[in-house]
Design an enzyme around this catalytic site. Structure first.
Site, mmCIF file in Angstrom:
data_model
loop_
_atom_site.group_PDB
_atom_site.id
_atom_site.type_symbol
_atom_site.label_atom_id
_atom_site.label_comp_id
_atom_site.label_asym_id
_atom_site.label_seq_id
_atom_site.Cartn_x
_atom_site.Cartn_y
_atom_site.Cartn_z
ATOM 1 N N TYR A 165 -2.546 5.481 -3.840
ATOM 2 C CA TYR A 165 -3.519 6.521 -3.516
ATOM 3 C C TYR A 165 -2.988 7.781 -4.182
ATOM 4 O O TYR A 165 -1.784 8.074 -4.107
ATOM 5 C CB TYR A 165 -3.602 6.743 -2.004
ATOM 6 C CG TYR A 165 -4.482 5.751 -1.266
ATOM 7 C CD1 TYR A 165 -5.763 5.450 -1.711
ATOM 8 C CD2 TYR A 165 -4.040 5.149 -0.084
ATOM 9 C CE1 TYR A 165 -6.573 4.560 -1.020
ATOM 10 C CE2 TYR A 165 -4.852 4.261 0.618
ATOM 11 C CZ TYR A 165 -6.113 3.972 0.143
ATOM 12 O OH TYR A 165 -6.912 3.098 0.831
ATOM 13 N N SER A 201 0.826 -1.213 0.000
ATOM 14 C CA SER A 201 0.000 0.000 0.000
ATOM 15 C C SER A 201 0.856 1.258 0.000
ATOM 16 O O SER A 201 1.930 1.285 0.609
ATOM 17 C CB SER A 201 -0.882 -0.007 1.251
ATOM 18 O OG SER A 201 -1.416 1.274 1.491
ATOM 19 N N THR A 215 -6.203 2.790 -6.526
ATOM 20 C CA THR A 215 -7.454 2.655 -5.770
ATOM 21 C C THR A 215 -8.379 3.815 -6.125
ATOM 22 O O THR A 215 -8.006 4.979 -6.007
ATOM 23 C CB THR A 215 -7.160 2.608 -4.258
ATOM 24 O OG1 THR A 215 -6.376 1.437 -4.015
ATOM 25 C CG2 THR A 215 -8.434 2.529 -3.439
ATOM 26 N N HIS A 260 -13.692 -2.240 -0.769
ATOM 27 C CA HIS A 260 -12.679 -1.850 0.220
ATOM 28 C C HIS A 260 -12.915 -2.608 1.532
ATOM 29 O O HIS A 260 -12.684 -2.075 2.627
ATOM 30 C CB HIS A 260 -12.738 -0.337 0.445
ATOM 31 C CG HIS A 260 -11.400 0.318 0.659
ATOM 32 N ND1 HIS A 260 -10.734 0.996 -0.320
ATOM 33 C CD2 HIS A 260 -10.608 0.408 1.756
ATOM 34 C CE1 HIS A 260 -9.603 1.480 0.165
ATOM 35 N NE2 HIS A 260 -9.502 1.119 1.430
HETATM 36 C C1 FMN Z 1 -6.604 -2.406 7.906
HETATM 37 C C2 FMN Z 1 -6.840 -2.231 6.441
HETATM 38 C C3 FMN Z 1 -6.129 -1.273 5.737
HETATM 39 C C4 FMN Z 1 -6.371 -1.102 4.371
HETATM 40 N N1 FMN Z 1 -5.610 -0.210 3.668
HETATM 41 C C5 FMN Z 1 -5.788 -0.102 2.328
HETATM 42 C C6 FMN Z 1 -4.938 0.729 1.550
HETATM 43 O O1 FMN Z 1 -4.013 1.333 2.070
HETATM 44 N N2 FMN Z 1 -5.180 0.818 0.219
HETATM 45 C C7 FMN Z 1 -6.213 0.123 -0.392
HETATM 46 O O2 FMN Z 1 -6.418 0.237 -1.594
HETATM 47 N N3 FMN Z 1 -7.012 -0.687 0.331
HETATM 48 C C8 FMN Z 1 -6.811 -0.833 1.654
HETATM 49 N N4 FMN Z 1 -7.596 -1.689 2.370
HETATM 50 C C9 FMN Z 1 -8.622 -2.485 1.668
HETATM 51 C C10 FMN Z 1 -8.020 -3.796 1.174
HETATM 52 O O3 FMN Z 1 -7.093 -3.590 0.155
HETATM 53 C C11 FMN Z 1 -9.097 -4.750 0.644
HETATM 54 O O4 FMN Z 1 -9.847 -4.111 -0.352
HETATM 55 C C12 FMN Z 1 -10.026 -5.245 1.749
HETATM 56 O O5 FMN Z 1 -9.334 -5.459 2.950
HETATM 57 C C13 FMN Z 1 -10.690 -6.548 1.305
HETATM 58 O O6 FMN Z 1 -11.606 -6.988 2.245
HETATM 59 P P1 FMN Z 1 -11.283 -8.082 3.369
HETATM 60 O O7 FMN Z 1 -10.520 -7.380 4.437
HETATM 61 O O8 FMN Z 1 -12.641 -8.490 3.809
HETATM 62 O O9 FMN Z 1 -10.490 -9.172 2.709
HETATM 63 C C14 FMN Z 1 -7.363 -1.888 3.719
HETATM 64 C C15 FMN Z 1 -8.051 -2.859 4.439
HETATM 65 C C16 FMN Z 1 -7.795 -3.050 5.787
HETATM 66 C C17 FMN Z 1 -8.543 -4.133 6.505
#
Ligand code: FMN
Length: 403
Positions: A137, A110, A163, A286
């Site tokens: 981002y 990320s 994203t 997300h």
């Molecule tokens: C703690 C956390 C931080 C996340 N940070 C980002 C991020 O920095 N960039 C991004 O595109 N998605 C981020 N996401 C979303 C994840 O990439 C992903 O879409 C999502 O976790 C998928 O769902 P799941 O947790 O049920 O597998 C984050 C998710 C979590 C749980």
């Protein structure tokens, strides 16, 4: 470290992560937004889909391995970008990268990670058998994003994932209740929370403090790190809410590798992505963390995959906790899934070994689902495995109990 052998599924890893992490950190990882409707619905949408097993098929030679963007993967899965693996474990992104390399699946780093992309490339990149993707981002100041893209290219990242579902910051009220914020602020509530979790305080926080300083977003441009550290720059002040297709065209011009957008919910957006020359799309809400009224991606997948019609690689995330979820996603047209929380729980419990435990639990469940449904290779997964599916029926009809 927890006895990982006692964690028999992702829920066990989640329970162990909950014990280990301060409440503020655990909830930042585990919870979502507002009333938590989307995150719950992501799970129930998977659970509503029923499969039929196929009898008397010799599945003794089955394999869960496949290819993704023309290269072999151990299973149709990659690690989702999460800005917080480095809070679950000291340099947790590196632990995740090593686990992903061992499992032969890609790792997405990320923009908001706590470990610099140079370090990930050095210790978890292609030289170490890893495949690295970088998630972007986009900053209001576009040239800073373009510099970040060039940096990812210089460091050998194979794919760029932009994203596109986060124009504004979500309402995560629990973070405020917990006194939790990034960068860490010593609110009385969070300080107490940390003191109640001495193992995490020693193994994670102290380790950062005595080496590189308090955890920070290592891939942010230095000028943003400064403003964030001094409390001046809020997320919404720095990140672009003006992102549009012109940006995507520009990224296509400057990024020579695989380019995807993450956060597609509509067939028309997916078709447009193909017109802009993208190689893949990630159907995602997300993990339910942004818009609480968002639909479950698994319910949106069939229509989007049909519109894409194999002209780009469709990947799904949000709610994957069991191997059967991968079978469902692939049968509905995805080529692979991403895991966010599932592999973060593992990282929180045991670093690289914990992440690997999470991946192998999901892998074994997926393998069993393939065997039950009579599939010997991932290419054999099709809507035929569903109960209630008839050609021409949309999945939404099926999940509503029709047919
Ligand atoms: C703690 C956390 C931080 C996340 N940070 C980002 C991020 O920095 N960039 C991004 O595109 N998605 C981020 N996401 C979303 C994840 O990439 C992903 O879409 C999502 O976790 C998928 O769902 P799941 O947790 O049920 O597998 C984050 C998710 C979590 C749980």
């Amino acid at each position: 470290m927890q006895n990982l052998d006692r964690c028999l599924n992702i829920w066990d890893l989640r329970a162990a992560a909950r014990r280990r992490l301060p409440k503020g950190v655990f909830e930042f990882v585990d919870r979502a937004t507002e009333d938590h409707i989307a995150v719950a619905n992501n799970r129930s949408a998977f659970e509503r889909i029923k499969l039929r097993h196929r009898a008397l098929v010799d599945v003794s030679q089955r394999s869960v391995a496949t290819t993704l963007f023309g290269k072999p993967v151990g299973l149709p899965m990659a690690i989702a970008p999460t800005g917080s693996a480095g809070l679950c474990w000291h340099e947790g992104e590196l632990e995740l990268a090593k686990a992903a390399a061992k499992a032969r699946i890609p790792l997405t780093l990320s923009t908001a990670s706590m470990t610099a992309m140079e370090k990930i490339a050095q210790h978890g990149g292609p030289d170490k058998g890893g495949r690295l993707w970088f998630q972007l981002y986009v900053w209001k100041q576009r040239e800073l994003s373009h510099q970040l893209i060039e940096r990812a290219n210089r460091n050998g990242f194979e794919a760029l994932i932009v994203t596109v579902d986060s124009p504004v910051s979500p309402n995560r009220e629990y973070n405020t209740h917990n006194g939790f914020g990034l960068p860490f602020t010593p609110t009385p509530r969070f300080v107490l929370d940390v003191l109640r979790h001495p193992v995490w305080a020693k193994d994670v926080l102290l380790k950062y403090y005595t080496t590189t300083g308090l955890p920070r977003h290592e891939n942010y441009p230095p000028e943003y790190q400064q403003s964030i550290l001094s409390g001046v720059g809020s997320r919404d002040a720095l990140r672009a809410d003006s992102l549009d297709w012109n940006d995507i065209a520009r990224f296509r011009d400057i990024w020579p590798g695989i380019l995807m957008i993450k956060g597609v919910n509509r067939p028309d957006d997916a078709v447009k992505a193909i017109e802009y020359g993208l190689d893949g799309i990630v159907v995602s809400n997300h993990g339910g963390r942004n818009m609480d009224s968002s639909a479950a991606p698994i319910d949106l997948l069939a229509d989007i995959a049909e519109a894409v019609n194999n002209r780009a690689t469709v990947i799904l995330d949000s709610g994957v906790r069991r191997g059967s979820d991968i079978a469902k996603a692939l049968a509905l047209g995805a080529k692979a899934v991403l895991t966010g929380r599932a592999t973060l729980y593992g990282t929180a419990v045991g670093g690289e070994a914990g992440a690997l435990r999470a991946i192998s639990l999901i892998r074994n469940e997926f393998d069993k689902t393939m065997a039950y449904t009579g599939c010997r290779s991932v290419d054999e997964l099709s809507p035929d495995i569903f109960f209630g599916y008839r050609s021409g029926n949309r999945l939404s009809g099926m999940t509503a109990g029709a047919v």
